[in-house]
Design an enzyme around this catalytic site. Structure first.
Site, short mmCIF file in Angstrom:
data_model
loop_
_atom_site.label_atom_id
_atom_site.label_comp_id
_atom_site.label_asym_id
_atom_site.label_seq_id
_atom_site.Cartn_x
_atom_site.Cartn_y
_atom_site.Cartn_z
N SER A 7 1.04 -1.55 -0.11
CA SER A 7 -0.40 -0.08 -0.14
C SER A 7 1.20 1.32 -0.50
O SER A 7 1.62 1.22 0.84
CB SER A 7 -1.30 0.50 1.20
OG SER A 7 -1.38 1.27 1.49
N HIS A 32 -1.16 -1.62 -4.21
CA HIS A 32 -2.73 -0.66 -3.26
C HIS A 32 -2.47 0.03 -3.34
O HIS A 32 -1.68 1.17 -2.30
CB HIS A 32 -2.22 -1.87 -2.17
CG HIS A 32 -3.98 -1.33 -1.45
ND1 HIS A 32 -5.17 -2.41 -1.78
CD2 HIS A 32 -4.26 -0.52 -0.52
CE1 HIS A 32 -6.06 -2.31 -1.37
NE2 HIS A 32 -6.00 -0.88 -0.22
N ASP A 34 -5.01 3.45 -1.56
CA ASP A 34 -5.36 4.09 -0.93
C ASP A 34 -6.43 5.13 -1.18
O ASP A 34 -5.55 6.49 -0.58
CB ASP A 34 -5.03 3.52 1.20
CG ASP A 34 -5.46 1.93 1.35
OD1 ASP A 34 -6.34 0.94 1.17
OD2 ASP A 34 -4.03 1.49 1.79
N MET A 36 -8.77 8.09 0.60
CA MET A 36 -10.10 8.24 1.17
C MET A 36 -10.15 9.71 1.25
O MET A 36 -9.44 10.65 0.63
CB MET A 36 -9.15 7.98 2.83
CG MET A 36 -8.79 6.75 3.02
SD MET A 36 -7.78 6.61 4.53
CE MET A 36 -6.56 5.04 4.25
N HIS A 65 -8.17 1.19 -4.11
CA HIS A 65 -8.84 0.74 -3.01
C HIS A 65 -10.21 1.95 -2.10
O HIS A 65 -9.41 3.15 -2.17
CB HIS A 65 -8.80 0.23 -1.59
CG HIS A 65 -8.93 0.15 -0.16
ND1 HIS A 65 -8.44 -0.13 1.36
CD2 HIS A 65 -10.62 0.24 0.45
CE1 HIS A 65 -9.65 -0.30 1.76
NE2 HIS A 65 -10.90 0.01 0.71
N MET A 67 -12.00 4.55 -0.69
CA MET A 67 -12.99 4.93 0.97
C MET A 67 -13.55 6.39 0.98
O MET A 67 -13.32 6.96 1.32
CB MET A 67 -12.15 4.63 1.40
CG MET A 67 -11.72 3.28 2.11
SD MET A 67 -9.85 2.77 3.07
CE MET A 67 -8.55 3.25 1.77
N MET A 136 -11.32 -6.16 5.32
CA MET A 136 -10.67 -5.62 5.82
C MET A 136 -10.73 -6.25 7.55
O MET A 136 -11.29 -6.47 8.30
CB MET A 136 -11.22 -3.54 6.68
CG MET A 136 -11.58 -3.27 5.32
SD MET A 136 -9.92 -2.36 4.80
CE MET A 136 -8.61 -2.01 5.04
N ASP A 174 -6.71 -7.21 4.03
CA ASP A 174 -6.05 -5.55 4.15
C ASP A 174 -6.48 -5.08 5.83
O ASP A 174 -7.00 -4.66 6.27
CB ASP A 174 -6.74 -4.49 3.14
CG ASP A 174 -6.18 -3.07 2.94
OD1 ASP A 174 -5.13 -3.23 3.98
OD2 ASP A 174 -6.91 -2.75 2.43
C1 DX5 Z 1 -6.30 0.61 5.68
C2 DX5 Z 1 -5.43 0.85 4.39
C3 DX5 Z 1 -4.60 -0.58 4.32
C4 DX5 Z 1 -3.28 0.11 4.53
C5 DX5 Z 1 -3.04 -0.88 5.70
O1 DX5 Z 1 -7.22 1.77 5.54
O2 DX5 Z 1 -6.66 0.21 3.62
O3 DX5 Z 1 -4.70 -0.77 2.98
O4 DX5 Z 1 -3.25 1.47 4.12
O5 DX5 Z 1 -1.70 -0.58 6.26
P1 DX5 Z 1 -1.10 -2.13 7.33
O6 DX5 Z 1 -0.32 -2.93 6.34
O7 DX5 Z 1 0.43 -0.62 7.21
O8 DX5 Z 1 -2.27 -2.25 8.16
ZN ZN Z 2 -6.68 -0.47 1.44
#
Ligand code: DX5
Ligand code: ZN
Length: 217
Positions: A7, A32, A34, A36, A65, A67, A136, A174
């Site tokens: 990620s 990956h 993320d 947000m 991903h 969010m 998750m 994840d």
């Molecule tokens: C959290 C993200 C994850 C996160 C994982 O909302 O979706 O992808 O970056 O990070 P680690 O591996 O540090 O938990």
């Molecule tokens: Zn993620």
């Protein structure tokens, strides 16, 4: 072979292109991403323009991903920016099936993301529209959290649902994935693992060993 998807949330954002390149060279299968919005989750990260800027730096698939809520108005922009896989949370919009259909119409693979409190039953209802299920194992919003072992039984239940469907669906996990928890996820039936902290810790010189440790799990 388990797919490892580092990620970029855990990378140095001032050097995103180089970080992505270093991860690809280190053996990452996917990247990956993320996304947000400070609304669906309590943190803000990046949008389609940054995905687009990153795209020419690596050739591995982008596992995006989302969010964000709503997600539908941004699907096309992320696809055009170079997203190969686009995953959404069922809670992010009122019409999950329509959102999945739209992702596929755009030519991307479609994923459903289950929060720790979300039942796997939602996947059964749309199984014919799903290419990936993302479990998750932390509350979404931040990297560096601890793995929730309570989610292992959900991975097992999803493994059974996917096997019963006879469809080729990636089962990804994840949050809090380390070489130790990776082994538990794989034993429960996961075929892909996201890793932020565990992939990027120690800086670029450590990436190959970090990926190898996850693959060895
Ligand atoms: C959290 C993200 C994850 C996160 C994982 O909302 O979706 O992808 O970056 O990070 P680690 O591996 O540090 O938990
Ligand atoms: Zn993620």
């Amino acid at each position: 072979m388990t797919i490892i998807a580092p990620s970029i949330l855990a990378s140095d954002f001032a050097r995103l292109g180089e970080e992505a390149k270093a991860m690809q060279a280190a053996g990452a299968d996917w990247l990956h991403v993320d996304v947000m919005d400070g609304h669906f989750v309590p943190n803000i990260t990046l949008g389609p323009d940054i995905v687009k800027a990153l795209r020419p730096h690596v050739s591995i698939p982008f596992d995006v991903h989302l969010m964000i809520s709503p997600a539908d108005p941004y699907l096309e922009a992320f696809r055009e920016a170079g997203a190969d896989w686009i995953s959404v949370h069922p809670e992010a919009g009122p019409h999950l099936a329509r959102t999945l259909q739209r992702i596929r119409q755009l030519g991307a693979k479609a994923g459903v993301v289950l929060n720790p409190g979300t039942s796997p039953a939602v996947v059964e209802e749309v199984i014919d529209l799903v290419d990936l299920v993302l479990v998750m194992s932390v509350n979404p919003g931040f990297g560096g959290q601890s793995f929730m072992a309570s989610q292992l039984s959900k991975i097992e239940r999803l493994r059974a649902i996917i096997d019963a469907s006879g469809r080729d669906i990636v089962l990804e996990v994840d949050g809090g994935v380390t070489p130790q928890t990776a082994a538990q996820c794989i034993a429960a039936g996961a075929t892909a693992l996201v890793a932020g902290t565990a992939a990027f810790k120690g800086g670029p010189g450590a990436y190959a060993a970090n990926i190898a440790a996850l693959k060895g799990a």
